[in-house]
Enzyme design. Structure first.
Site, PDB file in Angstrom:
ATOM      1  N   ASP A   1       0.944  -1.234   0.068  1.00 32.70           N
ATOM      2  CA  ASP A   1       0.118  -0.073  -0.056  1.00 32.70           C
ATOM      3  C   ASP A   1       0.791   1.329  -0.014  1.00 32.70           C
ATOM      4  OD1 ASP A   1      -2.138  -1.657   0.240  1.00 32.70           O
ATOM      5  OD2 ASP A   1      -2.364  -1.565   2.247  1.00 32.70           O
TER       6      ASP A   1
HETATM    7  N1  URA Z   1      -1.077  -5.559   4.382  1.00 28.47           N
HETATM    8  C1  URA Z   1      -1.551  -4.276   4.355  1.00 28.47           C
HETATM    9  O1  URA Z   1      -2.479  -3.914   5.016  1.00 28.47           O
HETATM   10  N2  URA Z   1      -1.088  -3.481   3.701  1.00 28.47           N
HETATM   11  C2  URA Z   1       0.196  -3.737   2.873  1.00 28.47           C
HETATM   12  O2  URA Z   1       0.687  -2.863   2.294  1.00 28.47           O
HETATM   13  C3  URA Z   1       0.583  -5.009   3.004  1.00 28.47           C
HETATM   14  C4  URA Z   1       0.142  -6.102   3.705  1.00 28.47           C
END
Ligand code: URA
Length: 238
Positions: free
Chosen positions: A114
């Site tokens: 993310d």
């Molecule tokens: N879990 C999440 O919530 N975000 C990420 O970027 C990776 C794993």
């Protein structure tokens, strides 16, 4: 020799072959074909719906495709604030724009993080390897250090080993350890084998925790270690 051993390799889409040579993305290849820049055996091809065999000679702007490059993997310490996508419709900065100044060939990411997630992102020049590593059956362990606002007990975290369903989505077994409490936050170490969208945030959210820092520290055999933020390292071992 088996019958199949005598068969020539099956024909494949022209744009796919071009992308595999590391020249461009598949989408760009399709555009180049429509632009009339691509020829097969000396004849211009104007439609991406065109198959080529290994014996066909493909040229772009009159130059033959370079030989396929050896598969390589790089480790990248992704900073927070970059999106893992080729083109962001919202115009936010992407990891690929950031990496453009690093002297890498065209690379693909293995999975995504993310925008505000930091830490280890694998990059490769091989689309086939990317797909294999992203398959659920590959199931490499991903470990994250997590800072989250709220309180939680180790017993609540242990219950995640059995998996959990949230809003119709089933998440597999998660190992989570409470490492320390820091003011109104907790620090956790979380290990999981799936790469579902926002998995860590959603699962911890179901326990009443709000993730405010998420750092991936390992992916399968690869470790973030003490790589500085923004650093890229090629994997040298086989
Ligand atoms: N879990 C999440 O919530 N975000 C990420 O970027 C990776 C794993």
């Amino acid at each position: 020799m088996s019958e199949s051993g005598d068969q020539p390799a099956p024909a494949e889409r022209l744009a796919k072959i071009m992308a595999r040579h590391g020249l461009c993305s598949r989408r760009e290849a399709e555009q180049w074909i429509r632009d009339g820049r691509v020829a097969v055996n000396g004849h211009k091809v104007m439609t991406p719906a065109f198959n080529v065999a290994a014996s066909d000679e493909v040229t772009v702007d009159g130059a033959p495709l370079a030989p396929k490059r050896a598969t390589r993997i790089w480790l990248y310490h992704k900073p927070a604030g970059l999106v893992v996508t080729e083109h962001d419709p919202e115009g936010r900065p992407t990891v690929f724009e950031k990496l453009a100044g690093e002297g890498l060939p065209r690379v693909l990411s293995v999975g995504r993080l993310d925008i505000n997630t930091e830490g280890l992102l694998l990059l490769t020049n091989d689309g086939g390897l990317k797909r294999v590593l992203e398959l659920p059956v590959t199931g490499w362990l991903r470990r994250y250090r997590v800072r989250a606002h709220g309180t939680v007990t180790q017993a609540q975290l242990d219950a995640l080993k059995a998996g959990i369903e949230i809003e119709g989505i089933k998440y597999g077994s998660i190992e989570a350890t409470l490492e320390r409490v820091q003011g109104s936050n907790v620090w956790l170490l979380v290990g999981l084998r799936e790469g579902k969208n926002r998995e860590v945030k959603n699962v911890l959210g179901a326990l009443g925790l709000e993730v405010n820092r998420l750092i991936r520290v390992s992916f399968g055999p690869f470790q973030l270690g003490d790589m500085p933020i923004g650093a890229v390292e090629v994997v040298r071992s086989r």
